[in-house]
Design a protein around this motif. Structure first.
Motif, PDB file in Angstrom:
ATOM      1  N   LYS A  81      87.052  27.240 -46.344  1.00  9.82           N
ATOM      2  CA  LYS A  81      87.392  25.963 -46.976  1.00  9.82           C
ATOM      3  C   LYS A  81      88.906  25.837 -47.112  1.00  9.82           C
ATOM      4  O   LYS A  81      89.610  26.837 -47.285  1.00  9.82           O
ATOM      5  N   ILE A  82      89.379  24.608 -46.993  1.00 12.40           N
ATOM      6  CA  ILE A  82      90.778  24.279 -47.264  1.00 12.40           C
ATOM      7  C   ILE A  82      90.794  23.196 -48.321  1.00 12.40           C
ATOM      8  O   ILE A  82      90.205  22.128 -48.124  1.00 12.40           O
ATOM      9  N   ASP A  83      91.408  23.505 -49.443  1.00 10.31           N
ATOM     10  CA  ASP A  83      91.441  22.566 -50.575  1.00 10.31           C
ATOM     11  C   ASP A  83      90.019  22.175 -50.984  1.00 10.31           C
ATOM     12  O   ASP A  83      89.747  21.027 -51.337  1.00 10.31           O
ATOM     13  N   GLY A  84      89.116  23.151 -50.894  1.00  8.10           N
ATOM     14  CA  GLY A  84      87.733  22.941 -51.323  1.00  8.10           C
ATOM     15  C   GLY A  84      86.828  22.269 -50.312  1.00  8.10           C
ATOM     16  O   GLY A  84      85.634  22.104 -50.568  1.00  8.10           O
ATOM     17  N   HIS A 123      91.201  31.110 -50.916  1.00  4.67           N
ATOM     18  CA  HIS A 123      90.956  32.523 -51.200  1.00  4.67           C
ATOM     19  C   HIS A 123      89.454  32.802 -51.345  1.00  4.67           C
ATOM     20  O   HIS A 123      88.728  32.092 -52.045  1.00  4.67           O
ATOM     21  N   GLY A 124      88.997  33.843 -50.634  1.00  4.08           N
ATOM     22  CA  GLY A 124      87.607  34.258 -50.749  1.00  4.08           C
ATOM     23  C   GLY A 124      86.624  33.508 -49.872  1.00  4.08           C
ATOM     24  O   GLY A 124      85.424  33.794 -49.911  1.00  4.08           O
ATOM     25  N   THR A 125      87.111  32.559 -49.048  1.00  4.85           N
ATOM     26  CA  THR A 125      86.182  31.763 -48.219  1.00  4.85           C
ATOM     27  C   THR A 125      86.217  32.165 -46.748  1.00  4.85           C
ATOM     28  O   THR A 125      85.423  31.654 -45.958  1.00  4.85           O
ATOM     29  N   PHE A 126      87.120  33.056 -46.362  1.00  2.93           N
ATOM     30  CA  PHE A 126      87.297  33.448 -44.967  1.00  2.93           C
ATOM     31  C   PHE A 126      86.042  34.121 -44.411  1.00  2.93           C
ATOM     32  O   PHE A 126      85.524  35.078 -44.990  1.00  2.93           O
TER      33      PHE A 126
END
Length: 290
Positions: A72-75, A35-38
């Motif tokens: 990011k995916i899982d940070g 969330h918020g990284t797109f």
């Protein structure tokens, strides 16, 4: 007098789900990223439209049916590519194909620099865009090459959910992935049911027989016959969790493309003169040891 309605746990669980299938390509990319990284690359305002479709009177789309997003995916750094099945059947043309190939290339370069960038491909595709003649065929070769180069560094995950399915050149791309995630509603095959029926007739394949079609190339059948690694219900959060868990798992012990001897044995086991049903195929697949 009052009336009380009691909903079963199954119904309540279903009502809590958000459909991944019903999301458009951009929303699917957002769903898979933290969330918020797109952050979209070459989005609609960049006007990367196909130069070939207008010549045939076909309305273009400003992202050419392919959404590429960083985040990011899982940070961890990640790139997500999502095809829009509602635009030209999710077909691969010159522009959307190059967006895909370039995204994989940049992810590979990141990994070569020590930045472990993850990659997910959300596929809804009928194959190559025939309206663009050989352009789609040429760019698909570049997509394959970059996928093979990238998966040496990090797991490459393909997600197929429906309703367009995954056919033609992109079915081969799914075969090149480290992992394939499917829903029951999804389909995966080299040729679509209508194409098979048109070329070989209804004695070979009845495209209108939905139970038969899904029994041959639906998500449950593909999972049972080792062409998919994860089978899910249509739940957006479940898809995200599955992708995260596969990245945490790391590379598979053996890539699907390295199992060619097994698949050849299984194909030889099948008698083309016999009318096979879904359960027969599953049993035949199990009869040939892994």
């Amino acid at each position: 007098m009052t009336f009380e309605t009691t909903l079963s746990d199954d119904v309540l669980a279903l009502s809590d789900r958000r459909s991944y299938i019903e999301l458009n390509a951009r929303a699917r990319a957002q769903q898979l990223l933290d969330h918020g990284t797109f952050r979209e690359l070459l989005g609609p305002f960049d006007r990367m439209e196909s130069p070939w479709l207008p010549m045939q009177g076909i309305v273009t789309q400003s992202d050419d049916g392919c959404v590429v997003a960083k985040g990011k995916i899982d940070g961890q750094p990640a790139v997500v590519i999502a095809m829009e099945g509602k635009f030209q059947g999710g077909s691969i043309g010159e522009v959307c194909g190059m967006k895909m190939a370039e995204a994989f290339r940049l992810a590979r370069l990141d990994n070569e620099k020590g930045i472990p960038t993850r990659a997910v491909l959300s596929l809804e595709s009928g194959g190559v865009r025939l309206q663009e003649a050989n352009m789609g065929e040429l760019v698909i070769a570049e997509i394959y090459a970059e996928m093979i180069a990238l998966r040496k560094h990090i797991p490459l995950i393909v997600v197929i959910t429906g309703p367009t399915g995954c056919f033609g050149g992109m079915s081969l791309a799914a075969g090149l992935a480290s992992y394939v995630v499917m829903t029951r509603q999804a389909r995966l095959s080299m040729n679509g049911p209508e194409v098979i029926e048109l070329e070989a007739g209804q004695d070979e394949f009845v495209a209108s027989d939905k139970p038969f079609v899904w029994g041959v190339n639906g998500g449950a059948q593909r999972f049972a016959t080792d062409f998919a690694d994860v089978l899910l219900e249509d739940d957006a959060d479940a898809v995200t969790r599955a992708v995260i868990e596969l990245f945490r798992k790391g590379q598979p012990a053996q890539l699907r493309t390295d199992k060619y001897e097994l698949f050849i044995k299984r194909l030889k086991f099948l008698d083309p003169a016999k009318q096979w049903v879904a359960e027969d195929i599953r049993n035949a697949w199990k009869a040939v040891a892994k």
